[in-house]
Design a protein around this motif. Sequence first.
Motif, PDB file in Angstrom:
ATOM      1  N   LEU A 169      -4.149   7.902  -3.038  1.00  0.00           N
ATOM      2  CA  LEU A 169      -4.445   6.541  -3.465  1.00  0.00           C
ATOM      3  C   LEU A 169      -5.921   6.446  -3.834  1.00  0.00           C
ATOM      4  O   LEU A 169      -6.777   6.969  -3.115  1.00  0.00           O
ATOM      5  CB  LEU A 169      -4.115   5.574  -2.328  1.00  0.00           C
ATOM      6  CG  LEU A 169      -3.816   4.120  -2.699  1.00  0.00           C
ATOM      7  CD1 LEU A 169      -2.575   4.039  -3.566  1.00  0.00           C
ATOM      8  CD2 LEU A 169      -3.615   3.291  -1.446  1.00  0.00           C
ATOM      9  N   ALA A 184      -7.481   1.852  -1.836  1.00  0.00           N
ATOM     10  CA  ALA A 184      -7.330   2.060  -0.388  1.00  0.00           C
ATOM     11  C   ALA A 184      -8.313   1.196   0.390  1.00  0.00           C
ATOM     12  O   ALA A 184      -7.974   0.652   1.452  1.00  0.00           O
ATOM     13  CB  ALA A 184      -7.543   3.540  -0.055  1.00  0.00           C
ATOM     14  N   PHE A 197      -6.974  -2.491   0.555  1.00  0.00           N
ATOM     15  CA  PHE A 197      -5.921  -2.696   1.557  1.00  0.00           C
ATOM     16  C   PHE A 197      -6.466  -2.514   2.972  1.00  0.00           C
ATOM     17  O   PHE A 197      -6.012  -3.182   3.907  1.00  0.00           O
ATOM     18  CB  PHE A 197      -4.759  -1.740   1.304  1.00  0.00           C
ATOM     19  CG  PHE A 197      -3.884  -2.155   0.167  1.00  0.00           C
ATOM     20  CD1 PHE A 197      -2.999  -3.215   0.304  1.00  0.00           C
ATOM     21  CD2 PHE A 197      -3.948  -1.523  -1.057  1.00  0.00           C
ATOM     22  CE1 PHE A 197      -2.192  -3.617  -0.738  1.00  0.00           C
ATOM     23  CE2 PHE A 197      -3.150  -1.912  -2.118  1.00  0.00           C
ATOM     24  CZ  PHE A 197      -2.268  -2.973  -1.963  1.00  0.00           C
ATOM     25  N   TYR A 198      -7.440  -1.635   3.127  1.00  0.00           N
ATOM     26  CA  TYR A 198      -8.080  -1.478   4.444  1.00  0.00           C
ATOM     27  C   TYR A 198      -8.757  -2.780   4.859  1.00  0.00           C
ATOM     28  O   TYR A 198      -8.662  -3.201   6.014  1.00  0.00           O
ATOM     29  CB  TYR A 198      -9.104  -0.341   4.379  1.00  0.00           C
ATOM     30  CG  TYR A 198      -9.807  -0.067   5.690  1.00  0.00           C
ATOM     31  CD1 TYR A 198      -9.221   0.732   6.663  1.00  0.00           C
ATOM     32  CD2 TYR A 198     -11.065  -0.611   5.943  1.00  0.00           C
ATOM     33  CE1 TYR A 198      -9.866   0.984   7.864  1.00  0.00           C
ATOM     34  CE2 TYR A 198     -11.717  -0.367   7.143  1.00  0.00           C
ATOM     35  CZ  TYR A 198     -11.120   0.431   8.097  1.00  0.00           C
ATOM     36  OH  TYR A 198     -11.758   0.665   9.289  1.00  0.00           O
ATOM     37  N   GLU A 241       1.114   4.163  -2.885  1.00  0.00           N
ATOM     38  CA  GLU A 241       0.933   5.580  -2.573  1.00  0.00           C
ATOM     39  C   GLU A 241       2.043   6.419  -3.201  1.00  0.00           C
ATOM     40  O   GLU A 241       1.803   7.552  -3.653  1.00  0.00           O
ATOM     41  CB  GLU A 241       0.904   5.772  -1.057  1.00  0.00           C
ATOM     42  CG  GLU A 241       0.535   7.179  -0.628  1.00  0.00           C
ATOM     43  CD  GLU A 241       0.393   7.313   0.879  1.00  0.00           C
ATOM     44  OE1 GLU A 241       0.268   8.459   1.355  1.00  0.00           O
ATOM     45  OE2 GLU A 241       0.409   6.275   1.553  1.00  0.00           O
ATOM     46  N   ARG A 290       0.831  -1.203   0.000  1.00  0.00           N
ATOM     47  CA  ARG A 290       0.000   0.000   0.000  1.00  0.00           C
ATOM     48  C   ARG A 290       0.870   1.258   0.000  1.00  0.00           C
ATOM     49  O   ARG A 290       0.583   2.233  -0.707  1.00  0.00           O
ATOM     50  CB  ARG A 290      -0.910  -0.005   1.233  1.00  0.00           C
ATOM     51  CG  ARG A 290      -1.898   1.151   1.250  1.00  0.00           C
ATOM     52  CD  ARG A 290      -2.546   1.317   2.609  1.00  0.00           C
ATOM     53  NE  ARG A 290      -3.550   2.349   2.573  1.00  0.00           N
ATOM     54  CZ  ARG A 290      -3.309   3.654   2.585  1.00  0.00           C
ATOM     55  NH1 ARG A 290      -2.050   4.083   2.607  1.00  0.00           N
ATOM     56  NH2 ARG A 290      -4.290   4.537   2.545  1.00  0.00           N
TER      57      ARG A 290
END
Length: 685
Positions: free
Chosen positions: A373, A378, A381-382, A365, A361
């Motif tokens: 991002l 995002a 990946f969260y 970025e 991630r």
Amino acid sequence: MKKSLFGLVLVSSLLLAAATFWQTVMEVEKEFYSQPETAQKGLAAPRTESNATLSAVSKTAEPAALKKSAAVPGAAVTKKSASNSTQPAAPKEEDDDLSKLADEKVAKFNLILGLLKERPYEVDDPENPFYNPARAEQLRSKLKTRIAVNKQYGYDLAVERDKIALLELDLREKIYDFFVMLANRWTDMSTEELTKSLHDYRAWLQTIDVGAHTKAYMAAKKRGDKISLQIVRNYDKVRMHYLFFSDFLDYIASNPSMLHYRSILSLFKLDEIIDRINTIELFAKINTELRLVHTDMGRLIIFFFIMFLAWGSAYLLYFKLYNFLRERIEAEYHETDEMMLSNLDGMRRPFFVLVLAFGFRTGLEVLFHPAPLPEKVALFFYAVILGTVAYIVIVVIDSLFFDYMVKKGELKNKQLRQELINLILSIVKAIIVIVAVSMLLVRMGINITGVVASLGIGGLAVALAAQNTLSNFFGLLKIIFDNSFSQGDWIETKDAEGTVVEIGFISTMIRTFDNAMITVPNATLANNPLKNWSKRSVGRRIKVYIGVTYGSPREEVLAAVEEIRQMLLDHPGIATPKKVDESAIVRRRSRREKKLVSLEDKYGIKTTLLVYLDEFAESSINIMVYCFSKSVVWQEWLEVKQDVLVKIWEILDRHGLEFAFPSESIYFDADNVERSFKPLVATKE
């Protein structure tokens, strides 16, 4: 460990319970800007650049009203303006109150900015409780039509009401546009662009002529009719939005750093490194081609460096650190070694994924810089990081429950049931999963309140569709609280018999004695009779019938019966009242148990011993032997039973008694034979 776990659950719960962005804005407006006195005095004149707050325009405002309006974050209420006021100097207590109020407003404004940066999807949501563009246009058209009609018929009071309502709608629209602009552009907006935007919104705010409606507002407060009350309410809303918007603009102007986007590049000053890499002649030539894909060599090199660093860190964590910690744990024995090793084995892969996900991630970025991002990337990946953290927490809790609660708890409470711990553990795991999923839904912009409301509306249909599932779950609760059986017990039902392997939420798994696995719904086990052969402490029954022949002497049979009884009384493996430790029964008695309860029956203690001449059967004289072994273990019971049968055999041999078996005897009557066969012989002669 327990404190950190409790903190994690508490923080997650607070996140879920937090209000949305626009709800927070409305709460701040209501808390700090809903005082009618401030509106009466502070909006009498339009705002100018020299005004610190609207309340400072009026020199006749009451101190109580000034408390709510003067202490505005970012407002420059100077000592000079205070000295020119006709009001006496505020006492120290009022100064403290103003400082406290200012701190509270700063905290609330910071909360609004935090929500704006964290949940931009909530700010840009047109279906919000503050301002709905579609419905606002319909309301605006309706108000303009009513103003035109009321003007035509001379209803001045109604015209004034609708004009103020239209002004309040314009203010809400401008506030909505301002926050949407910030949510969409705060990551790439320069300080100059922010300053210009604030200036434009201030200029628009100065065009608001609220003073034109102050006279109507003051007159409406003295009347009590319906339209006058509507005028007062609309004017109070205008005042509230006006003061909030002007103060928030002042706060942003005084604290522009609150909206600075601190990416990983700005945090570690990677911009300078990227620029230096791109100035290399070879890389500069390559960048002419890479511009087609919107990247450059500087960002690519930093990206691959971050990926290499993340992979190396994950490798060291997965192999080197794991082996080092394992050797240190196994070097010296400790009672917590099993839990620590289990945690290491369970968390090494999740931590490996966590480090890689964070590194990837961060690298992306860098690639997307200077733009943030993309939201979908995002969000992905969260979800990965959130799921991995939830899994790690579940692994830790799993080890904590089984090492601490089972081992330590059993030392304190011998009746602590493992399936109850399994149920608690399953519920805790389910809560963690629900919290993680809810946090993901909030991050995706889904209104949790709406989801819960929809579940409530469809709850009846879901309950009907999942009727069997719910009945099985309540069957689980009945099994646990009735203590009808536990894991590891030997139970027998109408359709199944075996050892209980696991009691689950929906069904119970039973391992039969021919090594098959049977799954039985909990509702079936809870609502139907079953035998629990494991619910006994002392006494497994031995019941046999010994048949001796009818030709046996009566005295020898009775003597054998008495000797068998005495042999059983003396046998070390047979339970008798004298052999069973009655103190074990006393120790089991709880202070809350009723004294009338038969503890022998409750805890499964049997010591009955019966040896009698039972019946004259068709082929034998039967002796009944009825007793219980002290052990309830099957193998030990078989050994005791075998020994008892051998000793009975020896007793019968000593008394000259023979075992009877099913047989038939034929008796011949000589006279009857002669009479039957004599005619046949005579005929033949």
